[in-house]
Write an enzyme that holds these catalytic residues in place. Structure first.
Site, PDB file in Angstrom:
ATOM      1  CG  ASN A 186     -17.044 -26.221   7.824  1.00 32.80           C
ATOM      2  OD1 ASN A 186     -17.514 -25.105   8.074  1.00 32.80           O
ATOM      3  ND2 ASN A 186     -15.794 -26.534   8.110  1.00 32.80           N
ATOM      4  CG  LEU A 188     -21.341 -24.864  12.132  1.00 29.43           C
ATOM      5  CD1 LEU A 188     -21.199 -26.039  13.105  1.00 29.43           C
ATOM      6  CD2 LEU A 188     -22.323 -23.839  12.694  1.00 29.43           C
ATOM      7  CB  SER A 350       0.888   7.084 -11.727  1.00 29.05           C
ATOM      8  OG  SER A 350      -0.174   7.885 -12.201  1.00 29.05           O
ATOM      9  CD  GLU A 371      -4.921  -1.109  -4.340  1.00 31.47           C
ATOM     10  OE1 GLU A 371      -5.904  -1.699  -3.837  1.00 31.47           O
ATOM     11  OE2 GLU A 371      -5.023  -0.082  -5.042  1.00 31.47           O
ATOM     12  NE  ARG A 478       1.898  14.594  -9.138  1.00 32.74           N
ATOM     13  CZ  ARG A 478       2.070  15.800  -9.672  1.00 32.74           C
ATOM     14  NH1 ARG A 478       3.014  16.576  -9.212  1.00 32.74           N
ATOM     15  NH2 ARG A 478       1.309  16.219 -10.663  1.00 32.74           N
TER      16      ARG A 478
END
Lengths: 628, 628
Positions: A186, A188, A350, A371, A478
């Site tokens: 549209n 705008l 990982s 993500e 980790r």
């Protein structure tokens, strides 16, 4: 161009009347509420009038029917239009529409939420409805194998959000022809013209480059709309998503505002509303419905897993990374629960989501490095009743925070895993170190935040997450650390573990994840000096075990050392002190050890020491508290 | 295809040797460190060898020269390559490269950060270097008006991030021909092939659809690379960004790993490294530099502002929205400080950045609805010494959290404003209500978090933000509330205001923003009942005024009521209790009023009451504390 068999016999003249009604009702509801977006609703009224009468296959009496098509307003601010549709199909009354819209305690909120049974996901933060729709379409095509379509009304302004392109990219990658975005161009935006205005050919080139078919139409020509929707609908079992690019006029139908700046998000004052309604031919009360859904569906047999699906067992003392236990446990869970699905952001080797992907390739969706789409796909899959587990590095969940926030508004039930938390990761440096994730996830409404310290607890908590409502999050580490708990130990959400305690405890040491191991080591050191320390594993950061914390505080003279591999604000430390203060605990002496500087690279040990959250610093903090 | 005059005379044979050296050094540094990404470095070594010898105009002895080109590694994990370039140009020693990389306390971190003088922004969260580069290029083209180029090395995996497309969209919208992204299409991601693998023509279509020129090349053909870089360089003063799409081979130069899966982010074991180095012709120690920068530059005269630039004044008692004061103050600040620039995410009429845009159109950058690019553009502008103020709805800053987090790692100095905070906004509903922003912004390293309650304080704090290092954030309110402070009152960062106090104070009421008004009203009510309450305006949430809070706690028997229009985790309540407990304050009795449910629509008053953070609830909480 084939017209599908299910197309209704409703004539275009009736549809034109319906479109006028949708415009009039959008004006009436927003003027009555004193806020809302009538002009953004009016631009899309013709699109919706054709869609709901001829192409949306929906049983309005059975909103939870698995056969229904889905209708998502990615441009959630056009809620007056959506609610006017609900009136037109007879599920929302005139009174509710006019007097309930945007009112306190009512369900017709400013932007749609799944409080309404016809709404799959909350929208209103732009660029999210389409990514959510990708998740619904993935469920339809690959899991439910039902012929339903996912129609998503998008604004043109929101195409500036990168998440729209993440969504189209995934839609084409996964051949989601059942996903049909309709972009209401549209021209705008809120504060001025959009970036591309009415350059429909630029939109077309972008959409096509991202792998979709584009149909450019006049969004106010009912026959042209009908033909485009029919084309998309007819090919919805095919291989390529169709994007309908509709050139429209903001405020269409009321000449005083048509295509004029300055009318975004503004209801018309009553006198203007009166003129607008007159120009549109007055109030109507058409009740009309489109085609019913096909009941076809092929819930495929769940294929046998290709891996060992026994629940994992880890011996006390043996080193295992909690991220590995996450993957192991997910495979075992998947064998018991066929609704479990997994997704990852291209780091599955990982996060160990790889194990699930290998075991159940049909229930794994690779979202690559996107993500936002990763989170949205999980939300869409959850909207269809699946049990998604989505994983990436904990640091990179910050990329999806707006989607997590909106997921909470949707009331979505999704499970997130974030690996490689904290300075413990070492050499990769701060860009890969989540030091804000606990604060982010705790502040999400209704969230559950878990941070296990060994394989046994991590595996148990994966199972617990599957049974948890809302957004649950597991922070994993980790490195590999020694097993603490024997097989069979239970880890209720909201619980904790007291790992050392005695009548002579003088101080409480609280850790979670990697810092629990440091706290245990500190307690050994202190014991050798004759200082007895209670040690608590706060594996459930939210909800937290207030009773155990309070008892410990009372038993140890209010002396508490909290150590966390996270910035000092909003994480474990806040969780503990919020709980203690909330319970009215007095006389607290708290030493809060957290990562207060900006880390660089190094080994995990070096960085835990540098941050002041290792065993030596915990022991020193305990001594300091006792010396006061 | 023209070769620019500045092209160096360095021959392609020498460049080939340099490329081999860059590969060898990437291998040596990562093998020595025991971590890192050699294969991702090797794919781009030829690109960098040609770039730094012939096209990057850079005075390595003057890294802060305003004339220099910029080199951003959006694929920050290729840090071995970048640091090997630094060795090759003679600014990093062999010893530092081999023995310093990824070591504790060293500056050659796992991913590049601006600790290094040749690095503009921290990278390592993918899809951010290019958006940051857009900000640098905006500065070069529109503010500095210097001919420098911004070369950005991107990975192919990161093209899955929507932020890459936000960046290309803005690059073409703003005609940033001085921005030259080079995409290293090596086909392999971390856990498998990339989505588009070597479909270079798909990349080309996408890049062209987003308004850039695409040059597809063999990324290992030095002559072809040279020609493409020369073409981009020659046209850098033009109107269209050029994207170089380089087809490359991951691990190029070492036949054992070339184009093989399973070698992402893995250093070669020493024996493999030895074979690789032998295959690449051994260790080299070439020191070589490319062309110097042009000193041309046209710092344009700052145009006279087109609006009233007197500092705003608001009378005590007159109602003004803090978001309006933000806009007013920004205009006044801009008149005094020509380095101030403003950006907004297409809601400038709501955040009142519109006022700045109207007054200084040459210093305003509209980022449309792309909050990630909004934040990144601010970061890029700050890297060039400008003082950016970026605004959107507070809720939508969550969209940019990963960029904010990375900005902190960059040490960037940017100012953010978030309007429409909390349930106070009323009818629009929860999607538009920031209820997590204080937690998010507090947990950012080195951040400053401000939450003014009236026009005078908001305006003063805008000035304070301009002088504040790091990432500062101002939370503003939708509605208009009465002025509290007289003109001239000062609001130091880290301060607070005690608005009511006396010797007989029995309880402390703490608010900020909208809840301060509620706290003042509650104090009136309590006073009428004979209960004296101290009232504190915590306008500086981080850093917080610990001394004043501690004094108040001590004066009022530890009885504290905190009210905030935010979820209970990580916001004002945590800031206050963290400060008190950190200062060793004992005997606290804290009532923490926050938004604990999921709000719907309603009026601001209805929702503040529903949430339990209005004057009535504050007064009731105070009574409860006194009854204990």
């Amino acid at each position: 161009m084939a017209t599908p068999e299910t197309a209704s016999e409703i004539g275009l003249d009736t549809i034109a009347e319906l479109a006028a009604q949708l415009r009039v009702d959008s004006i009436r509801s927003s003027t009555s509420a004193g806020s809302g977006h009538p002009t953004s609703s009016m631009s899309a009224a013709d699109l919706l009038a054709v869609l709901v009468t001829r192409h949306l296959h929906y049983d309005w009496d059975e909103p939870h029917s698995a056969a229904n098509d889905h209708l998502i307003f990615s441009k959630g601010h056009a809620s007056p239009l959506l609610y006017s549709v609900f009136k037109a199909v007879g599920v929302v009354s005139e009174d509710e529409l006019i007097n309930g819209y945007r009112r306190f305690g009512q369900r017709l909120e400013g932007h749609p939420t799944p409080i309404l049974p016809w709404v799959d996901v909350a929208t209103g933060s732009l660029g999210q409805g389409l990514p959510d729709g990708v998740g619904v379409a993935l469920a339809g095509k690959y899991l439910e194998r039902r012929p339903y379509r996912v129609w998503v009304l998008c604004g043109d302004s929101e195409s500036a959000e990168g998440s729209i392109w993440e969504a189209l990219d995934k839609a084409s990658h996964y051949n989601l022809a059942n996903l049909i975005p309709i972009i209401d161009v549209n021209r705008l935006g809120q504060s001025g013209p959009t970036e591309l205005q009415w350059h429909l050919e630029t939109y077309r080139r972008r959409v096509e480059a991202f792998g979709a078919r584009a149909l450019v139409i006049d969004g106010h020509d009912l026959a042209e709309i009908d033909q485009a929707l029919a084309t998309a609908e007819a090919d919805a079992a095919g291989e390529q998503p169709t994007v309908i690019l509709a050139k429209t006029i903001k405020g269409r139908g009321f000449s005083e505002v048509e295509n004029k700046e300055g009318w975004h998000g503004k209801p018309f004052p009553p006198d203007m509303a009166e003129r607008a309604i007159a120009e549109l031919g007055g109030v109507r009360n058409i009740v009309i419905r489109g085609p019913l859904p096909s009941q076809a569906g092929e819930q495929p047999a769940v294929p046998a897993p290709t891996a060992n699906t026994e629940p994992p067992q880890y011996a006390v003392g043996d080193k295992v990374a909690t991220r590995k236990a996450y993957g192991d446990a997910l495979v075992a869970l998947g064998a018991r629960e066929p609704k479990v699905v997994a997704l990852d952001g291209e780091v599955k080797n990982s996060t160990f989501a790889q194990e699930f992907a290998d075991a159940y390739p049909d229930r794994y969706f690779e979202m690559f490095i996107a993500e936002q789409q990763l989170l949205a796909a999980a939300t869409g899959l959850a909207a269809r009743g699946y049990i998604p587990f989505a994983s990436t590095f904990a640091a990179f969940w910050t990329r999806a925070f707006d989607f997590i926030r909106m997921g909470a508004i949707s009331g979505t039930n999704i499970r997130l895993a974030g690996s490689h938390a904290g300075v413990e990761i070492g050499a990769d440096g701060p860009s890969q170190m989540a030091l804000e994730d606990l604060a982010m996830m705790r502040t999400v409404h209704g969230s559950t935040v878990l941070y296990p310290s060994d394989g046994t607890s991590a595996a148990a908590l994966v199972d617990a997450m599957a049974a948890t409502q809302g957004i649950s999050y597991m922070r994993t580490t980790r490195g590999s650390f020694p097993g603490i708990y024997p097989t069979g130990e239970t880890f209720p959400i909201g619980g904790s573990k007291v790992l050392r305690s005695g009548d002579q405890d003088q101080v409480t040491l609280i850790g979670a994840g990697v810092t629990l191991h440091e706290a245990l080591s500190a307690a050994e050191t202190l014991a050798a000096e004759g200082i007895q320390a209670r040690v608590i594993d706060c594996y459930s950061v939210k909800p937290i075990d207030t009773a155990t914390l309070t008892a410990a505080a009372q038993a140890t003279g209010g002396r508490i050392v909290i150590a966390e591999d996270h910035h000092p604000e909003g994480g474990l430390g806040s969780a503990v002190t919020d709980a203690l203060l909330g319970a009215g605990q007095q006389n607290l002496s708290v030493a809060h050890l957290a990562v207060r500087g900006m880390p660089g690279s190094g080994t995990g040990e070096e960085l835990l020491a540098w941050a002041g959250v290792d065993a030596d610093h915990i022991a020193a903090a305990a001594r300091d508290l006792l010396a006061k």
